[in-house]
Design a protein around this motif. Structure first.
Motif, PDB file in Angstrom:
ATOM      1  N   LEU A 115       0.806  -1.290  -0.180  1.00 29.78           N
ATOM      2  CA  LEU A 115       0.139   0.144  -0.203  1.00 29.78           C
ATOM      3  C   LEU A 115       0.872   1.276  -0.136  1.00 29.78           C
ATOM      4  O   LEU A 115       0.443   2.313  -0.440  1.00 29.78           O
ATOM      5  CB  LEU A 115      -0.929   0.092   1.275  1.00 29.78           C
ATOM      6  CG  LEU A 115      -1.830  -0.957   1.137  1.00 29.78           C
ATOM      7  CD1 LEU A 115      -2.769  -1.220   2.457  1.00 29.78           C
ATOM      8  CD2 LEU A 115      -3.083  -1.199   0.147  1.00 29.78           C
ATOM      9  N   ARG A 116       2.178   1.245   0.489  1.00 27.45           N
ATOM     10  CA  ARG A 116       2.846   2.359   0.676  1.00 27.45           C
ATOM     11  C   ARG A 116       3.696   2.595  -0.555  1.00 27.45           C
ATOM     12  O   ARG A 116       4.423   3.586  -0.800  1.00 27.45           O
ATOM     13  CB  ARG A 116       4.059   2.263   1.834  1.00 27.45           C
ATOM     14  CG  ARG A 116       3.232   2.057   3.328  1.00 27.45           C
ATOM     15  CD  ARG A 116       4.284   1.867   4.343  1.00 27.45           C
ATOM     16  NE  ARG A 116       5.581   1.487   3.828  1.00 27.45           N
ATOM     17  CZ  ARG A 116       6.955   2.197   4.059  1.00 27.45           C
ATOM     18  NH1 ARG A 116       6.814   3.252   4.774  1.00 27.45           N
ATOM     19  NH2 ARG A 116       7.996   1.936   3.615  1.00 27.45           N
ATOM     20  N   HIS A 117       3.551   1.717  -1.645  1.00 29.19           N
ATOM     21  CA  HIS A 117       4.372   1.896  -2.792  1.00 29.19           C
ATOM     22  C   HIS A 117       3.833   3.306  -3.599  1.00 29.19           C
ATOM     23  O   HIS A 117       4.872   3.949  -4.007  1.00 29.19           O
ATOM     24  CB  HIS A 117       4.026   0.815  -3.769  1.00 29.19           C
ATOM     25  CG  HIS A 117       4.215   1.186  -5.258  1.00 29.19           C
ATOM     26  ND1 HIS A 117       5.568   0.738  -5.497  1.00 29.19           N
ATOM     27  CD2 HIS A 117       3.724   1.450  -6.300  1.00 29.19           C
ATOM     28  CE1 HIS A 117       5.529   1.102  -6.736  1.00 29.19           C
ATOM     29  NE2 HIS A 117       4.552   1.446  -7.392  1.00 29.19           N
ATOM     30  N   TRP A 118       2.847   3.776  -3.399  1.00 35.28           N
ATOM     31  CA  TRP A 118       2.510   5.103  -4.083  1.00 35.28           C
ATOM     32  C   TRP A 118       3.077   6.349  -3.369  1.00 35.28           C
ATOM     33  O   TRP A 118       3.223   7.350  -3.656  1.00 35.28           O
ATOM     34  CB  TRP A 118       1.018   5.219  -4.251  1.00 35.28           C
ATOM     35  CG  TRP A 118       0.385   4.114  -5.302  1.00 35.28           C
ATOM     36  CD1 TRP A 118      -0.445   3.099  -4.643  1.00 35.28           C
ATOM     37  CD2 TRP A 118       0.474   3.920  -6.305  1.00 35.28           C
ATOM     38  NE1 TRP A 118      -0.456   2.198  -5.657  1.00 35.28           N
ATOM     39  CE2 TRP A 118       0.022   2.655  -6.775  1.00 35.28           C
ATOM     40  CE3 TRP A 118       1.301   4.734  -7.315  1.00 35.28           C
ATOM     41  CZ2 TRP A 118       0.054   2.126  -7.941  1.00 35.28           C
ATOM     42  CZ3 TRP A 118       1.678   4.279  -8.651  1.00 35.28           C
ATOM     43  CH2 TRP A 118       0.864   2.925  -8.940  1.00 35.28           C
ATOM     44  N   LEU A 119       3.242   6.080  -1.956  1.00 33.57           N
ATOM     45  CA  LEU A 119       3.900   7.291  -1.264  1.00 33.57           C
ATOM     46  C   LEU A 119       5.265   7.499  -1.550  1.00 33.57           C
ATOM     47  O   LEU A 119       5.824   8.451  -1.410  1.00 33.57           O
ATOM     48  CB  LEU A 119       3.806   6.667   0.391  1.00 33.57           C
ATOM     49  CG  LEU A 119       2.501   6.532   1.280  1.00 33.57           C
ATOM     50  CD1 LEU A 119       2.719   5.980   2.543  1.00 33.57           C
ATOM     51  CD2 LEU A 119       1.809   7.766   0.985  1.00 33.57           C
ATOM     52  N   LYS A 120       6.012   6.473  -2.231  1.00 31.23           N
ATOM     53  CA  LYS A 120       7.307   6.532  -2.556  1.00 31.23           C
ATOM     54  C   LYS A 120       7.516   6.999  -3.998  1.00 31.23           C
ATOM     55  O   LYS A 120       8.771   7.116  -4.479  1.00 31.23           O
ATOM     56  CB  LYS A 120       7.976   5.315  -2.503  1.00 31.23           C
ATOM     57  CG  LYS A 120       7.883   4.790  -0.904  1.00 31.23           C
ATOM     58  CD  LYS A 120       8.558   3.304  -0.771  1.00 31.23           C
ATOM     59  CE  LYS A 120       8.212   2.880   0.691  1.00 31.23           C
ATOM     60  NZ  LYS A 120       8.629   1.520   0.850  1.00 31.23           N
ATOM     61  N   GLN A 121       6.525   7.169  -4.784  1.00 36.73           N
ATOM     62  CA  GLN A 121       6.698   7.499  -6.119  1.00 36.73           C
ATOM     63  C   GLN A 121       6.683   9.113  -6.363  1.00 36.73           C
ATOM     64  O   GLN A 121       5.747   9.859  -6.008  1.00 36.73           O
ATOM     65  CB  GLN A 121       5.427   6.906  -6.770  1.00 36.73           C
ATOM     66  CG  GLN A 121       5.426   5.535  -6.769  1.00 36.73           C
ATOM     67  CD  GLN A 121       6.685   4.671  -7.286  1.00 36.73           C
ATOM     68  OE1 GLN A 121       6.975   4.880  -8.186  1.00 36.73           O
ATOM     69  NE2 GLN A 121       6.704   3.809  -6.275  1.00 36.73           N
ATOM     70  N   GLU A 122       7.663   9.477  -6.830  1.00 40.50           N
ATOM     71  CA  GLU A 122       8.135  10.846  -7.020  1.00 40.50           C
ATOM     72  C   GLU A 122       7.077  11.408  -8.153  1.00 40.50           C
ATOM     73  O   GLU A 122       6.812  12.462  -7.935  1.00 40.50           O
ATOM     74  CB  GLU A 122       9.578  11.126  -7.543  1.00 40.50           C
ATOM     75  CG  GLU A 122       9.914  12.618  -7.660  1.00 40.50           C
ATOM     76  CD  GLU A 122      10.057  13.165  -6.207  1.00 40.50           C
ATOM     77  OE1 GLU A 122       9.753  14.565  -6.295  1.00 40.50           O
ATOM     78  OE2 GLU A 122      10.340  12.702  -5.273  1.00 40.50           O
ATOM     79  N   ALA A 123       6.566  10.756  -8.985  1.00 43.04           N
ATOM     80  CA  ALA A 123       5.816  11.104 -10.019  1.00 43.04           C
ATOM     81  C   ALA A 123       4.407  11.609  -9.274  1.00 43.04           C
ATOM     82  O   ALA A 123       3.717  12.175  -9.968  1.00 43.04           O
ATOM     83  CB  ALA A 123       5.551  10.128 -10.890  1.00 43.04           C
ATOM     84  N   ASN A 124       4.069  10.938  -8.124  1.00 40.86           N
ATOM     85  CA  ASN A 124       3.029  11.157  -7.291  1.00 40.86           C
ATOM     86  C   ASN A 124       2.881  12.523  -6.438  1.00 40.86           C
ATOM     87  O   ASN A 124       2.000  12.891  -5.782  1.00 40.86           O
ATOM     88  CB  ASN A 124       2.501  10.044  -6.504  1.00 40.86           C
ATOM     89  CG  ASN A 124       0.864   9.873  -6.187  1.00 40.86           C
ATOM     90  OD1 ASN A 124       0.055  10.671  -6.922  1.00 40.86           O
ATOM     91  ND2 ASN A 124       0.515   9.682  -5.254  1.00 40.86           N
TER      92      ASN A 124
END
Length: 128
Positions: A115-124
């Protein structure tokens, strides 16, 4: 709500009630990608997880443990993603609270992305 597929599961002929207790049920459809995935939903129409009563919380936990035991026996997953989406921006598409229960396996292409994957995406990153 007469048109809600979680208030009236029979409206979606592809989903089935696997388990139920006093205030919630575990629903599944045939998922072509992540087998065994399903949803725990309150029987009463509650828009988001924030609207659940303490009884619904307790019954959801009881159901989650029952579902995990069952999925462990059938599918033997190596991990799980468990979570709620809340509100349209949060990814909620059906506005009846539902807890996603997703068994995860080491041989899937996205194994290890939690679930935390999206927290680590600079593009987000937000533009603030």
């Amino acid at each position: 709500m007469s048109d809600c597929v979680f208030c009236m599961p029979e409206l979606d002929m592809d989903q089935r009630i696997v388990f139920e207790n006093e205030s919630c049920m575990f629903l599944q459809k045939d998922q072509p990608v992540l087998k065994g995935s399903g949803l725990i939903v309150p029987k009463a129409h509650k828009r988001t997880v924030f609207d659940l009563s303490s009884k619904e919380w307790s019954d959801t936990q009881e159901m989650l443990l029952r579902v995990k035991h069952w999925l462990d026996e059938i599918w033997r997953p190596e991990g799980y993603n468990i979570g709620y989406n809340c509100g349209e921006v949060g990814g909620q598409h059906i506005f009846h609270a539902h807890l996603h229960v997703i068994p995860r396996f080491s041989d899937e292409p996205y194994a290890g992305r939690g679930l935390r994957h999206w927290l680590k995406q600079e593009a987000n990153r937000r533009n603030t």
